[in-house]
Design a protein around this motif. Structure first.
Motif, short mmCIF file in Angstrom:
data_model
loop_
_atom_site.label_atom_id
_atom_site.label_comp_id
_atom_site.label_asym_id
_atom_site.label_seq_id
_atom_site.Cartn_x
_atom_site.Cartn_y
_atom_site.Cartn_z
N VAL A 30 -38.10 -4.42 -11.11
CA VAL A 30 -36.79 -4.80 -11.67
C VAL A 30 -35.75 -4.31 -10.68
O VAL A 30 -35.58 -3.10 -10.50
CB VAL A 30 -36.57 -4.16 -13.05
N SER A 34 -31.17 -1.74 -16.80
CA SER A 34 -32.47 -1.25 -16.36
C SER A 34 -32.49 0.28 -16.30
O SER A 34 -33.51 0.90 -16.61
CB SER A 34 -32.83 -1.84 -14.99
N SER A 65 -34.69 -10.17 -11.51
CA SER A 65 -33.38 -9.68 -11.10
C SER A 65 -32.30 -10.58 -11.68
O SER A 65 -32.47 -11.17 -12.76
CB SER A 65 -33.29 -9.59 -9.57
#
Length: 432
Positions: free
Chosen positions: A77, A120, A173
């Motif tokens: 990520v 994230s 992303s």
């Protein structure tokens, strides 16, 4: 760990002025932001790796969370910490204030892309604190220099530190997972499965210099201006790639508006402001961004040059350049550098996990693949054989012109969208 920590994280990340001017040295803000991210990860027990990518201050941070099945490829990520410049005099709030008001977090980078960095980071912290073991290893990456092509970011890391990506087979992303209201109560969530190739085209001309008061038939500026005008007005052919065809067919199904491959305008007309972005994925584009000529008002110069930002559909670069040559005509020289397109399929366990996570939070959600007209760090990561998808989930107000916020004035992200996206990302990474 509260899910609403993401709002504070987003605000604090925006306060770091990580402006990317295109200079290799940067502004130093990337290092400070990367150190902040590393501290937040280390607070909860992660071991982090800080790397400067080819120039002082171009900070990148990596942390890996071990998964339950080490035989599976890892999922990365990744977010970029740099942002494009902002003129504070044009904004309602200071672009690096991180102000939280009116239901939004405001500031440069709010959507491009510190919102995913914050989401994230919030999920990574929660997983570590709660002892969550995801199905496979997750690599959390926070990167420099995406806004200048990743030369001093992802591109440098792939070349010089491929060990940081050991075992990574897939990555998610930016610029995907956001909602698009296509009818009353009908929301499609766009997942980026492809992005156009990027090219920078320099056109140059030479002519006979002389005094501005004389007759001139060999003027470099006028010759270049005519070529620029021709290319700027040129429309490249309509080409429906698989992700674009699937997206338009999906919108047609959701809205009941017939979709004709010969004339997709009817479906595009249902997309509101997003139609600009989707429309740009139907054909190659070439937009003039810089024009340089002359050094004094009474001197006809010997040279002139212009820069075009070019975006090509997959498999179209050679045909695109041939078309450019035909349009600009003789007497104009061309310099070219490019980055390749990115493509993958809209299937597999990763897409299944995205679907399940979104539907759990929005039962009316429908996921559709699409092609991004811009570029991301995925262009660098595909060199390592990594499969790339755009998935930074946000549920957006129907009337928000989301695409205009990218590099725009008064960039902002909805607080409710951040909370929603963090919940979805949390679910997704538990199932990935």
């Amino acid at each position: 760990m509260r899910v609403d920590e993401v709002v504070a994280l987003a605000s604090e990340l925006i306060r770091f002025d990580t402006t990317n001017t295109g200079s290799p040295d940067g502004t130093g803000g990337e290092r400070l932001a990367a150190e902040y991210v590393a501290e937040r990860l280390e607070d909860v027990g992660y071991e982090t790796t800080y790397v400067e990518s080819g120039a002082p201050g171009r900070g990148n941070v990596f942390a890996r969370l071990p998964g339950g099945d080490p035989s599976r490829g890892a999922l990365m990520v990744h977010s970029h910490l740099d942002v494009v410049p902002a003129d504070a005099s044009e904004w309602s709030v200071h672009p690096f204030s991180g102000e939280v008001s009116g239901g939004y977090v405001w500031g440069r980078g709010a959507v491009d892309m510190k919102h995913l960095a914050a989401m994230s980071l919030a999920v990574a912290r929660r997983f570590r604190r709660d002892g969550v073991v995801p199905p496979r290893d997750i690599v959390f990456a926070y990167l420099a220099d995406e806004e200048a092509g990743g030369v001093h970011g992802a591109g440098w890391l792939v070349t010089h530190r491929p060990d940081l990506f050991d075992g990574v087979t897939e990555a998610v992303s930016e610029v995907g997972g956001f909602s698009l209201t296509v009818a009353d109560g009908v929301r499609a969530y766009l997942v980026e499965t492809a992005e156009k190739g990027v090219g920078w085209l320099r056109l140059s001309t030479r002519g006979t210099p002389g005094h501005g008061s004389l007759l001139h038939t060999d003027n470099a500026v006028s010759r270049l201006a005519a070529a620029v005008a021709r290319l700027d007005a040129h429309e490249f052919p309509l080409v429906l790639t698989p992700p674009v065809r699937d997206f338009l067919a999906g919108v047609s199904e959701l809205t009941g508006v017939p979709f004709s491959e010969d004339d997709p305008a009817a479906v595009l007309g249902r997309l509101g402001s997003v139609a600009r972005m989707i429309g740009a994925s139907l054909r190659d584009t070439a937009n003039v961004t810089m024009f340089t000529a002359g050094y004094k008002d009474n001197v006809v110069p010997s040279t002139a040059s212009a820069i075009f930002d070019c975006r090509m559909l997959p498999g179209r670069e050679e045909a695109f350049l041939s078309e450019v040559d035909a349009v600009v005509g003789p007497g104009v020289s061309r310099e070219w550098k490019s980055m390749p397109p990115v493509q993958t399929t809209f299937d597999g366990t990763l897409v299944d996990a995205m679907t399940a996570a979104l539907v759990a939070e929005d039962p009316d959600a429908r996921l559709l693949p699409y092609m991004l007209s811009a570029g991301t760090d995925a262009k660098s990561f595909q060199r390592l054989g990594i499969r790339n998808l755009g998935f930074a989930p946000l549920r957006l107000p129907p009337d928000l012109d989301f695409t205009a916020l990218f590099h725009g004035i008064d960039e902002r992200v909805p607080v409710d969208g951040l909370l929603f996206g963090t919940r979805v990302l949390d679910r997704f990474l538990r199932m990935c």
